[in-house]
Design a protein around this motif. Structure first.
Motif, short mmCIF file in Angstrom:
data_model
loop_
_atom_site.label_atom_id
_atom_site.label_comp_id
_atom_site.label_asym_id
_atom_site.label_seq_id
_atom_site.Cartn_x
_atom_site.Cartn_y
_atom_site.Cartn_z
N SER A 1 22.72 60.56 -50.27
CA SER A 1 23.81 59.80 -49.67
C SER A 1 24.65 60.70 -48.75
O SER A 1 25.03 60.30 -47.66
CB SER A 1 24.68 59.18 -50.76
N PHE A 2 24.90 61.92 -49.20
CA PHE A 2 25.66 62.88 -48.41
C PHE A 2 24.95 63.18 -47.09
O PHE A 2 25.55 63.17 -46.02
CB PHE A 2 25.88 64.17 -49.21
N ILE A 3 23.66 63.45 -47.16
CA ILE A 3 22.88 63.75 -45.96
C ILE A 3 22.86 62.55 -45.02
O ILE A 3 23.10 62.67 -43.82
CB ILE A 3 21.45 64.18 -46.33
N ALA A 4 22.57 61.36 -45.56
CA ALA A 4 22.47 60.16 -44.74
C ALA A 4 23.80 59.82 -44.07
O ALA A 4 23.83 59.25 -42.97
CB ALA A 4 22.00 58.98 -45.59
N LEU B 1 17.35 54.24 -45.79
CA LEU B 1 17.80 53.15 -44.92
C LEU B 1 19.27 53.38 -44.62
O LEU B 1 20.09 53.49 -45.53
CB LEU B 1 17.59 51.80 -45.61
N ILE B 2 19.59 53.45 -43.33
CA ILE B 2 20.94 53.78 -42.90
C ILE B 2 21.40 52.75 -41.86
O ILE B 2 20.67 52.43 -40.93
CB ILE B 2 21.00 55.19 -42.27
N GLU B 3 22.62 52.27 -42.03
CA GLU B 3 23.21 51.38 -41.03
C GLU B 3 23.89 52.25 -39.98
O GLU B 3 24.77 53.04 -40.29
CB GLU B 3 24.24 50.46 -41.70
N VAL B 4 23.44 52.11 -38.73
CA VAL B 4 23.98 52.93 -37.65
C VAL B 4 24.68 52.06 -36.62
O VAL B 4 24.35 50.89 -36.44
CB VAL B 4 22.87 53.78 -36.96
N ASP B 5 25.64 52.65 -35.95
CA ASP B 5 26.36 51.98 -34.87
C ASP B 5 25.45 51.96 -33.66
O ASP B 5 25.03 53.01 -33.16
CB ASP B 5 27.65 52.74 -34.58
#
Length: 120
Positions: free
Chosen positions: A73-76, A106-110
């Motif tokens: 989580s920290f890395i993502a 899975l990461i939510e990105v702008d």
């Protein structure tokens, strides 16, 4: 199935297959990326440009001390908002067995921001 607005709907025989399709991407259709989402009752269908996009990101050479749910989580978080891990990455973090060649998160990105080239 496709509706009149050009949205495609997929029906699966069982939930495990549906989850595999949702988790395995990214998917392409006629050389264009498609975003798969699980349908829900109050879902609003529109094709406007999304502000946030969920992306599967692979992280290579992750130090052993980060192979935990908090570490991933920290890395993502250096890329965007962590949403989850693929099953193999999650099992490796929890049980200490599995693939450590890369972590897949899975990461939510702008959508308006440039993605970082590396995370240190």
């Amino acid at each position: 199935m496709m509706n009149e607005k050009g949205f495609f709907f997929f029906k699966f025989g069982d939930e495990a297959l549906m989850m595999r399709c949702l988790e395995d991407g990214p998917w392409m259709f006629h050389n264009r990326p498609i975003l798969l989402q699980r349908w829900h009752l109050e879902m609003q269908l529109n094709k406007g440009s999304p502000r946030f996009i969920p992306l599967w990101v692979k992280f290579y050479d992750v130090p052993m001390e980060y192979w935990s749910q908090d570490g991933m989580s920290f890395i993502a978080s250096g890329v965007g908002k962590p949403l989850g891990m693929d099953r193999i990455t999650e099992d490796t973090c929890i049980y200490g067995k599995g693939r450590i060649i890369f972590a897949r998160i899975l990461i939510e990105v702008d959508a308006a921001k440039k993605l970082p080239e590396c995370i240190k």
